[in-house]
Design a protein around this motif. Structure first.
Motif, PDB file in Angstrom:
ATOM      1  N   ALA A  41      -9.628  63.411   0.796  1.00  0.00           N
ATOM      2  CA  ALA A  41      -9.810  62.025   1.239  1.00  0.00           C
ATOM      3  C   ALA A  41     -10.613  61.954   2.528  1.00  0.00           C
ATOM      4  N   LEU A  42     -10.373  62.885   3.457  1.00  0.00           N
ATOM      5  CA  LEU A  42     -11.150  62.910   4.696  1.00  0.00           C
ATOM      6  C   LEU A  42     -12.629  63.176   4.400  1.00  0.00           C
ATOM      7  N   HIS A  43     -12.902  64.130   3.531  1.00  0.00           N
ATOM      8  CA  HIS A  43     -14.290  64.433   3.182  1.00  0.00           C
ATOM      9  C   HIS A  43     -14.945  63.252   2.470  1.00  0.00           C
ATOM     10  N   ALA A  44     -14.167  62.566   1.640  1.00  0.00           N
ATOM     11  CA  ALA A  44     -14.715  61.410   0.923  1.00  0.00           C
ATOM     12  C   ALA A  44     -15.133  60.299   1.874  1.00  0.00           C
ATOM     13  N   GLU A  45     -14.470  60.210   3.033  1.00  0.00           N
ATOM     14  CA  GLU A  45     -14.822  59.198   4.031  1.00  0.00           C
ATOM     15  C   GLU A  45     -15.834  59.723   5.053  1.00  0.00           C
ATOM     16  N   GLY A  46     -16.350  60.935   4.815  1.00  0.00           N
ATOM     17  CA  GLY A  46     -17.399  61.465   5.678  1.00  0.00           C
ATOM     18  C   GLY A  46     -16.907  62.259   6.871  1.00  0.00           C
ATOM     19  N   PHE A  47     -15.597  62.597   6.913  1.00  0.00           N
ATOM     20  CA  PHE A  47     -15.045  63.368   8.026  1.00  0.00           C
ATOM     21  C   PHE A  47     -14.959  64.850   7.649  1.00  0.00           C
ATOM     22  N   LYS A  48     -15.426  65.695   8.546  1.00  0.00           N
ATOM     23  CA  LYS A  48     -15.254  67.138   8.405  1.00  0.00           C
ATOM     24  C   LYS A  48     -14.461  67.615   9.612  1.00  0.00           C
ATOM     25  N   PRO A  49     -13.149  67.813   9.449  1.00  0.00           N
ATOM     26  CA  PRO A  49     -12.305  68.144  10.604  1.00  0.00           C
ATOM     27  C   PRO A  49     -12.809  69.341  11.386  1.00  0.00           C
ATOM     28  N   VAL A  50     -12.755  69.218  12.716  1.00  0.00           N
ATOM     29  CA  VAL A  50     -13.114  70.325  13.599  1.00  0.00           C
ATOM     30  C   VAL A  50     -12.205  71.516  13.321  1.00  0.00           C
ATOM     31  N   ARG A  51     -10.905  71.236  13.192  1.00  0.00           N
ATOM     32  CA  ARG A  51      -9.935  72.258  12.787  1.00  0.00           C
ATOM     33  C   ARG A  51      -8.846  71.596  11.957  1.00  0.00           C
ATOM     34  N   THR A  52      -8.260  72.366  11.072  1.00  0.00           N
ATOM     35  CA  THR A  52      -7.182  71.896  10.214  1.00  0.00           C
ATOM     36  C   THR A  52      -5.973  72.804  10.406  1.00  0.00           C
ATOM     37  N   PHE A  53      -4.802  72.188  10.594  1.00  0.00           N
ATOM     38  CA  PHE A  53      -3.575  72.940  10.820  1.00  0.00           C
ATOM     39  C   PHE A  53      -2.520  72.497   9.810  1.00  0.00           C
ATOM     40  N   THR A  54      -1.777  73.453   9.272  1.00  0.00           N
ATOM     41  CA  THR A  54      -0.588  73.130   8.487  1.00  0.00           C
ATOM     42  C   THR A  54       0.636  73.673   9.231  1.00  0.00           C
ATOM     43  N   VAL A  55       1.743  72.955   9.102  1.00  0.00           N
ATOM     44  CA  VAL A  55       2.981  73.338   9.781  1.00  0.00           C
ATOM     45  C   VAL A  55       4.086  73.422   8.743  1.00  0.00           C
ATOM     46  N   ASP A  56       4.613  74.627   8.501  1.00  0.00           N
ATOM     47  CA  ASP A  56       5.738  74.753   7.579  1.00  0.00           C
ATOM     48  C   ASP A  56       7.019  75.174   8.284  1.00  0.00           C
ATOM     49  N   ASP A  57       6.947  75.336   9.603  1.00  0.00           N
ATOM     50  CA  ASP A  57       8.118  75.639  10.419  1.00  0.00           C
ATOM     51  C   ASP A  57       8.185  74.579  11.521  1.00  0.00           C
ATOM     52  N   PRO A  58       9.205  73.706  11.512  1.00  0.00           N
ATOM     53  CA  PRO A  58       9.280  72.626  12.514  1.00  0.00           C
ATOM     54  C   PRO A  58       9.221  73.134  13.946  1.00  0.00           C
ATOM     55  N   ARG A  59       9.669  74.345  14.179  1.00  0.00           N
ATOM     56  CA  ARG A  59       9.654  74.884  15.542  1.00  0.00           C
ATOM     57  C   ARG A  59       8.234  75.122  16.048  1.00  0.00           C
ATOM     58  N   ALA A  60       7.278  75.172  15.139  1.00  0.00           N
ATOM     59  CA  ALA A  60       5.886  75.418  15.534  1.00  0.00           C
ATOM     60  C   ALA A  60       5.092  74.130  15.725  1.00  0.00           C
TER      61      ALA A  60
END
Length: 312
Positions: A41-60
């Motif tokens: 969806a971001l790419h479809a709106e013309g955005f290319k994120p500088v960095r992408t992060f995923t979080v699977d541990d709430p402590r992080a």
């Protein structure tokens, strides 16, 4: 506080430069499943994120948000539930970066208060077609919050609602869990002092809201997240049966009442005292106890909102 660009300049920078960082909580109700769709969806709106992060541990989460902000984005797009977004609020508050909400949780109270679309393509489209707005924050003790400080049954509900029940039922998981707790819950006395006036009540549940939604349902149509005011209201009274009935009605209909016709206390600063002392759930964090002072910080947070959002 760092010097901020004008809202118009900030909006233009997001639309033209597209300097976006993306953080998605992949442990939220829909985060893991929808993460690839977020990126598309971001790419479809013309955005290319500088960095992408995923979080699977709430402590992080906090360290991840810090890392994202180190990239100096114009827009920090955060996907998750209200708990994830409330953590992001604390990081973005008073900074020259706008928070972009991707509502991937169960109730999405914060996103609803901003009038955001709850579908993913619609929420991302706001980054391209919407505007930067400065909205109010609440402060309970020393903790800033976007939506709600609550006391009573809901504090127990937050600790006991089952993740699988939220996944299966969504919003109704909260009132249904409350119904299992109510039979053994004792009412408490509360006193709210606003502008020298003391308001006393007996209840099982008291909320002090900055936003307009609680549990995914509208509290009252004329509450705003951008008017410099907090709204305190009780659910039911000291009688369990009345609270059970109101909880069932809200679960079934999401019924709202206007400020003009409901049991509301409104002000910029409130002193809350309870007997016995009560734990406070401040946007999902249970770390404070009454007595407590709660106030507003006007224009404390930059967010992306739809163009039609009334920014005062």
């Amino acid at each position: 506080m760092a010097e901020l660009r004008s809202k118009a300049e900030h909006t233009e920078a997001i639309r033209t430069k597209g300097r976006v960082c993306l953080v998605v909580n992949t442990r939220s109700r829909r985060g893991r499943r929808l993460f690839p769709e977020v990126v598309r969806a971001l790419h479809a709106e013309g955005f290319k994120p500088v960095r992408t992060f995923t979080v699977d541990d709430p402590r992080a989460l906090r360290a991840t948000l810090d890392a994202a902000l180190d990239e100096r984005p114009d827009l920090l797009a955060v996907g998750g539930g209200d708990g994830t977004l409330s953590a992001a609020v604390k990081h973005v508050a008073h900074r020259d970066v706008a928070l972009g909400l991707l509502p991937l949780g169960t109730t999405n109270n914060f996103a609803r208060s901003l009038g955001l679309p709850l579908d993913l393509p619609g929420a991302v489209r706001v980054f391209r077609t919407g505007k930067v707005a400065d909205i109010d924050l609440g402060v309970a003790g020393d903790r800033e919050f976007a939506n709600l400080a609550s006391f009573g049954v809901s504090v127990e509900v937050a600790g006991k609602v089952r993740p699988w029940l939220k996944r299966v039922l969504g919003r109704p998981a909260y009132p249904l869990t409350a119904l299992t707790i109510l039979p053994g819950h004792r009412p408490f006395r509360a006193a709210i002092t606003v502008d020298g006036h003391r308001h006393e009540l007996l209840t099982h549940q008291l909320n002090i809201a900055n936003g307009r939604f609680h549990g995914g349902w509208q509290v009252a149509r004329d509450i705003s997240i951008d008017n410099g005011l907090l709204v305190a209201y009780q659910l039911g009274s000291g009688k369990r049966l009345r609270l059970v009935v109101e909880t069932l009605i809200r679960a079934a209909t999401g019924r709202w009442r206007s400020l003009a016709g409901g049991p509301f206390v409104v002000g910029r600063e409130m002193l809350l005292e309870t007997d016995p002392p009560m734990a406070a759930d401040v946007d999902g964090e249970v770390r404070l106890m009454t007595p407590i002072t709660i106030r507003t910080i006007p224009n404390g947070l930059r967010v992306m909102v739809p163009e039609e959002f009334v920014d005062s």
